[in-house]
Design a protein around this motif. Structure first.
Motif, PDB file in Angstrom:
ATOM      1  N   ARG A  29       0.846  -1.201   0.000  1.00 39.95           N
ATOM      2  CA  ARG A  29       0.000   0.000   0.000  1.00 39.95           C
ATOM      3  C   ARG A  29       0.878   1.247   0.000  1.00 39.95           C
ATOM      4  N   MET A  30       0.483   2.250  -0.772  1.00 38.16           N
ATOM      5  CA  MET A  30       1.236   3.504  -0.817  1.00 38.16           C
ATOM      6  C   MET A  30       0.261   4.678  -0.835  1.00 38.16           C
ATOM      7  N   VAL A  31       0.770   5.859  -0.473  1.00 36.96           N
ATOM      8  CA  VAL A  31      -0.027   7.079  -0.485  1.00 36.96           C
ATOM      9  C   VAL A  31       0.783   8.171  -1.178  1.00 36.96           C
ATOM     10  N   LEU A  32       0.100   9.055  -1.887  1.00 38.75           N
ATOM     11  CA  LEU A  32       0.754  10.093  -2.687  1.00 38.75           C
ATOM     12  C   LEU A  32       0.148  11.446  -2.343  1.00 38.75           C
ATOM     13  N   PHE A  33       1.002  12.403  -1.982  1.00 39.84           N
ATOM     14  CA  PHE A  33       0.557  13.763  -1.653  1.00 39.84           C
ATOM     15  C   PHE A  33       1.032  14.744  -2.722  1.00 39.84           C
ATOM     16  N   SER A  34       0.120  15.574  -3.207  1.00 43.48           N
ATOM     17  CA  SER A  34       0.506  16.659  -4.112  1.00 43.48           C
ATOM     18  C   SER A  34       0.705  17.958  -3.343  1.00 43.48           C
ATOM     19  N   ALA A  35       0.198  18.022  -2.083  1.00 41.10           N
ATOM     20  CA  ALA A  35       0.386  19.201  -1.235  1.00 41.10           C
ATOM     21  C   ALA A  35       1.717  19.102  -0.501  1.00 41.10           C
ATOM     22  N   SER A  36       2.270  20.246  -0.150  1.00 43.61           N
ATOM     23  CA  SER A  36       3.508  20.254   0.623  1.00 43.61           C
ATOM     24  C   SER A  36       3.216  19.835   2.053  1.00 43.61           C
ATOM     25  N   LEU A  37       4.130  19.042   2.597  1.00 42.16           N
ATOM     26  CA  LEU A  37       4.023  18.613   3.988  1.00 42.16           C
ATOM     27  C   LEU A  37       5.178  19.178   4.802  1.00 42.16           C
ATOM     28  N   ARG A  71       9.848   6.677   9.059  1.00 45.26           N
ATOM     29  CA  ARG A  71      10.924   5.720   8.837  1.00 45.26           C
ATOM     30  C   ARG A  71      11.140   4.832  10.066  1.00 45.26           C
ATOM     31  N   SER A  72      10.894   5.402  11.243  1.00 48.79           N
ATOM     32  CA  SER A  72      11.015   4.583  12.461  1.00 48.79           C
ATOM     33  C   SER A  72       9.939   3.503  12.515  1.00 48.79           C
ATOM     34  N   GLN A  73       8.860   3.705  11.746  1.00 47.56           N
ATOM     35  CA  GLN A  73       7.776   2.733  11.690  1.00 47.56           C
ATOM     36  C   GLN A  73       7.884   1.802  10.482  1.00 47.56           C
ATOM     37  N   GLY A  74       9.042   1.854   9.784  1.00 49.68           N
ATOM     38  CA  GLY A  74       9.264   0.946   8.657  1.00 49.68           C
ATOM     39  C   GLY A  74       8.642   1.393   7.355  1.00 49.68           C
ATOM     40  N   VAL A  75       8.337   2.703   7.241  1.00 44.79           N
ATOM     41  CA  VAL A  75       7.737   3.238   6.012  1.00 44.79           C
ATOM     42  C   VAL A  75       8.827   3.895   5.168  1.00 44.79           C
ATOM     43  N   ILE A  76       8.835   3.611   3.874  1.00 44.23           N
ATOM     44  CA  ILE A  76       9.777   4.255   2.956  1.00 44.23           C
ATOM     45  C   ILE A  76       9.218   5.618   2.575  1.00 44.23           C
ATOM     46  N   VAL A  77      10.043   6.656   2.698  1.00 48.01           N
ATOM     47  CA  VAL A  77       9.603   8.033   2.452  1.00 48.01           C
ATOM     48  C   VAL A  77      10.343   8.594   1.241  1.00 48.01           C
ATOM     49  N   ILE A  78       9.577   9.137   0.298  1.00 43.48           N
ATOM     50  CA  ILE A  78      10.169   9.792  -0.878  1.00 43.48           C
ATOM     51  C   ILE A  78       9.570  11.193  -0.964  1.00 43.48           C
ATOM     52  N   GLU A  79      10.402  12.207  -0.927  1.00 39.51           N
ATOM     53  CA  GLU A  79       9.938  13.585  -1.063  1.00 39.51           C
ATOM     54  C   GLU A  79      10.507  14.199  -2.340  1.00 39.51           C
ATOM     55  N   ARG A  80      10.004  15.400  -2.675  1.00 39.17           N
ATOM     56  CA  ARG A  80      10.449  16.137  -3.868  1.00 39.17           C
ATOM     57  C   ARG A  80      10.353  15.274  -5.126  1.00 39.17           C
ATOM     58  N   LEU A  81       9.244  14.578  -5.260  1.00 41.98           N
ATOM     59  CA  LEU A  81       9.063  13.722  -6.443  1.00 41.98           C
ATOM     60  C   LEU A  81       9.051  14.546  -7.718  1.00 41.98           C
ATOM     61  N   GLY A  82       8.421  15.723  -7.675  1.00 35.65           N
ATOM     62  CA  GLY A  82       8.344  16.581  -8.857  1.00 35.65           C
ATOM     63  C   GLY A  82       7.084  16.330  -9.656  1.00 35.65           C
ATOM     64  N   ILE A  83       6.683  17.338 -10.403  1.00 26.73           N
ATOM     65  CA  ILE A  83       5.425  17.258 -11.161  1.00 26.73           C
ATOM     66  C   ILE A  83       5.520  16.269 -12.314  1.00 26.73           C
ATOM     67  N   THR A  84       6.729  16.063 -12.862  1.00 22.19           N
ATOM     68  CA  THR A  84       6.894  15.203 -14.040  1.00 22.19           C
ATOM     69  C   THR A  84       6.513  13.756 -13.762  1.00 22.19           C
ATOM     70  N   GLN A 108       4.957  15.023  -3.591  1.00 22.09           N
ATOM     71  CA  GLN A 108       5.472  15.789  -4.738  1.00 22.09           C
ATOM     72  C   GLN A 108       6.431  16.874  -4.288  1.00 22.09           C
ATOM     73  N   LYS A 109       6.182  17.415  -3.082  1.00 20.34           N
ATOM     74  CA  LYS A 109       6.993  18.544  -2.587  1.00 20.34           C
ATOM     75  C   LYS A 109       7.815  18.100  -1.379  1.00 20.34           C
ATOM     76  N   VAL A 110       7.889  18.967  -0.336  1.00 17.80           N
ATOM     77  CA  VAL A 110       8.789  18.720   0.796  1.00 17.80           C
ATOM     78  C   VAL A 110       8.011  18.107   1.958  1.00 17.80           C
ATOM     79  N   ILE A 111       8.666  17.213   2.713  1.00 19.19           N
ATOM     80  CA  ILE A 111       8.089  16.588   3.902  1.00 19.19           C
ATOM     81  C   ILE A 111       8.888  17.063   5.130  1.00 19.19           C
ATOM     82  N   HIS A 112       8.176  17.425   6.180  1.00 20.81           N
ATOM     83  CA  HIS A 112       8.821  17.892   7.419  1.00 20.81           C
ATOM     84  C   HIS A 112       9.765  16.805   7.944  1.00 20.81           C
ATOM     85  N   PRO A 113      10.977  17.193   8.380  1.00 20.50           N
ATOM     86  CA  PRO A 113      11.952  16.196   8.870  1.00 20.50           C
ATOM     87  C   PRO A 113      11.430  15.328  10.019  1.00 20.50           C
ATOM     88  N   VAL A 114      10.618  15.923  10.929  1.00 16.29           N
ATOM     89  CA  VAL A 114      10.094  15.157  12.063  1.00 16.29           C
ATOM     90  C   VAL A 114       9.140  14.067  11.575  1.00 16.29           C
TER      91      VAL A 114
END
Length: 568
Positions: free
Chosen positions: A240-248, A306-319, A294-300
């Motif tokens: 399962r994955m989730v995708l955000f277009s808003a900045s976090l 990541r401490s919960q075993g989730v892979i995090v990808i930020e700054r994906l970009g509109i392309t 798509q944009k930035v994710i807060h470091p906290v």
């Protein structure tokens, strides 16, 4: 405020094609583009005289925008050709050279502009109707049950871009990759409206072209490789994955437009962070394993996920947003102030790490059949890699055009010479009737036909840049190149195959130079029973449109009476 300098009158140029300066610029443009044409075309380096980026190319889509001209008449032709290239990706140089040749032939023939325009329209109609016939002698049907002709078409485009600096082995490798990527983007067993997928290109500088590859699925940059090793249960067939277009990122500016009321003593940063962590807790509870923004994710928030075993990808970009949506079926979330619904989540198959040069990337595998793929392009330096990337994008577009019209035209100049011979034969048989309908004399009609055919043949002649001679055989009207160092009397031994590779020389065949007149004849179609296959093919759709654009642009140029230029 009053003007400091008196306004100057606009410049008016009467009959621009009678203007020596304009004609010289058109002639120079034709020489420049002709020298770039074909597999042995010469490269051009274009740069601004005050510095800036240097462009090295022979591709029309790169070369024409890099060439600037103060002459609006030249820019008119440039704009028309670039419009064709933006829609069809191929045959830009063909269209430009033919257009400029038609203008030059009309000037040299002495025909009135209105007569030349009518004749060009009439002859264009003969060309298009012949090319669309089933028995057209220069058209090849593409069989999608075999990839041979598709690879030939892709290889013809690849080999005509010398700025890529590819060896024979590399040319074939890239051609096969282009066809492979194209086939992966065509969905299989998809009922209803078919939507083509997408090829995402990843560039890797400093490595061999032979390291280039096509992978089903999507490759995305991942800065922290160790997070994948910490993640659990990633070998499942469905993650399962989730995708955000808003900045976090947690900034107030990301909350939207309007007025924000803040009570005295309230720590807004702390409240937004709490909201982000609540979001993180929800996705962990819903067993999300891939969190993409798509944009930035807060470091906290990143640290918590990541401490919960989730892979995090930020700054994906509109392309990459659209291909990721197609690949996973996720619905992008545009706000953090909402409860995530089950419909918003998407799914990916296996995740794996891919290393290409200095790039470490996460490979997102589809859960089933997917029309999304990634093409990894490698080359030795930035200039070659940039040209190779443009080439692959153009090749993919041309291959997609074959879905609309599964046909190709013979390359190597053979279509142009065959078409010229057909037009001469057809026109000579209807000269009296056609001249009467067009309202011109028979002499004018034949003069216009000769100029049109000579323009087509000049495109075939432009393929040679090594001092050779262009010939036409008097049976099939295919194009042949005679090397410059050929000894007289050994011509047949030097000819071998025609430009497209479909016709072989034989003692019974007769040839003549393209620069000389020959008796008109009806060109025969090559035998379809032969084991020979064309080795050079051009896009049918792109070349047919390029032919129309070339003639229509030339007619527009011939019809211009005045150029009015404001110099203020």
């Amino acid at each position: 405020m009053s003007r400091l300098v008196k306004k100057s009158r606009s410049l008016c140029t009467d009959l621009p094609l009678d203007n020596t300066d304009i004609c010289n610029k058109l002639s120079l443009l034709r020489q420049l583009l002709t020298s770039c044409f074909g597999p042995t075309g010469r490269l051009k380096q274009v740069h601004n005289n005050i510095g800036g980026h240097v462009v090295t190319t022979s591709t029309s889509s790169v070369l024409l925008p890099a060439i600037s001209s103060s002459q609006s008449f030249v820019n008119l032709i440039k704009t028309s050709i670039l419009n064709h290239v933006s829609r069809f990706s191929d045959c830009g140089l063909f269209a430009a050279i033919l257009c400029l040749a038609l203008i030059e032939q009309a000037r040299q023939s002495g025909l009135r502009g209105c007569v030349a325009i009518k004749l060009n329209k009439h002859l264009l109609g003969l060309c298009t109707s012949y090319l669309q016939r089933e028995d057209c002698g220069c058209k090849v049907k593409l069989d999608f049950c075999s990839s041979q002709n598709l690879i030939t078409l892709a290889r013809s485009i690849t080999s005509s871009k010398p700025a890529c600096v590819l060896t024979e082995q590399e040319t074939l490798h890239i051609s096969k990759l282009a066809v492979h990527a194209f086939l992966l983007t065509v969905p299989c067993d998809n009922p209803g409206t078919v939507t083509l997928g997408k090829t995402v290109t990843v560039s890797v500088e400093g490595h061999s072209v032979l390291n280039s590859a096509v992978l089903p699925g999507l490759l995305v940059d991942i800065p922290d490789v160790f997070c994948l090793n910490k993640a659990e249960n990633l070998n499942s067939n469905s993650l399962r994955m989730v995708l955000f277009s808003a900045s976090l990122a947690g900034d107030l500016s990301e909350l939207g437009d309007g007025t924000i009321e803040v009570h005295s003593g309230v720590d807004t940063d702390s409240q937004i962070l709490d909201q982000l962590l609540e979001l993180g807790k929800q996705v962990v509870k819903d067993e999300v394993k891939l969190f993409v923004c798509q944009k930035v994710i807060h470091p906290v928030l990143q640290q918590y996920l990541r401490s919960q075993g989730v892979i995090v990808i930020e700054r994906l970009g509109i392309t990459l947003m659209e291909p990721l949506i197609q690949l996973t079926g996720a619905q992008p979330v545009a706000t953090l102030h909402t409860t995530l619904s089950a419909k918003a989540y998407g799914k990916v198959g296996d995740l794996s790490i891919r290393q290409f040069g200095s790039k470490t990337m996460l490979h997102l595998h589809p859960t089933g059949e997917s029309a999304i793929c990634t093409m990894v392009l490698c080359h030795r330096n930035e200039t070659m890699l940039s040209e190779l990337k443009v080439l692959c994008q153009k090749t993919e577009h041309v291959l997609r055009l074959t879905l609309r019209e599964p046909s190709a035209l013979l390359g190597g100049g053979c279509t142009e010479t065959h078409l010229a011979a057909y037009i001469r034969h057809k026109s000579n048989n209807e000269v009296t009737q056609a001249a009467s309908v067009l309202g011109c004399s028979q002499a004018e009609y034949l003069l216009g036909v000769e100029g049109f055919c000579h323009s087509l043949e000049s495109v075939a002649t432009a393929l040679d840049h090594n001092g050779g001679n262009s010939l036409i055989d008097l049976t099939h009207a295919h194009h042949w190149t005679l090397p410059a160092d050929t000894i007289k009397g050994h011509m047949e031994d030097s000819l071998g195959f025609c430009g497209c590779g479909l016709v072989e020389s034989s003692p019974s065949k007769k040839w003549t130079y393209l620069s000389t007149k020959y008796a008109e004849f009806s060109p025969a179609s090559p035998s379809r029973d032969t084991t020979l296959q064309p080795c050079v093919l051009d896009s049918f759709t792109a070349k047919l449109n390029a032919l129309q654009v070339a003639v229509e642009t030339a007619n527009l140029a011939l019809d211009v009476r005045y150029i009015i230029q404001d110099v203020n």
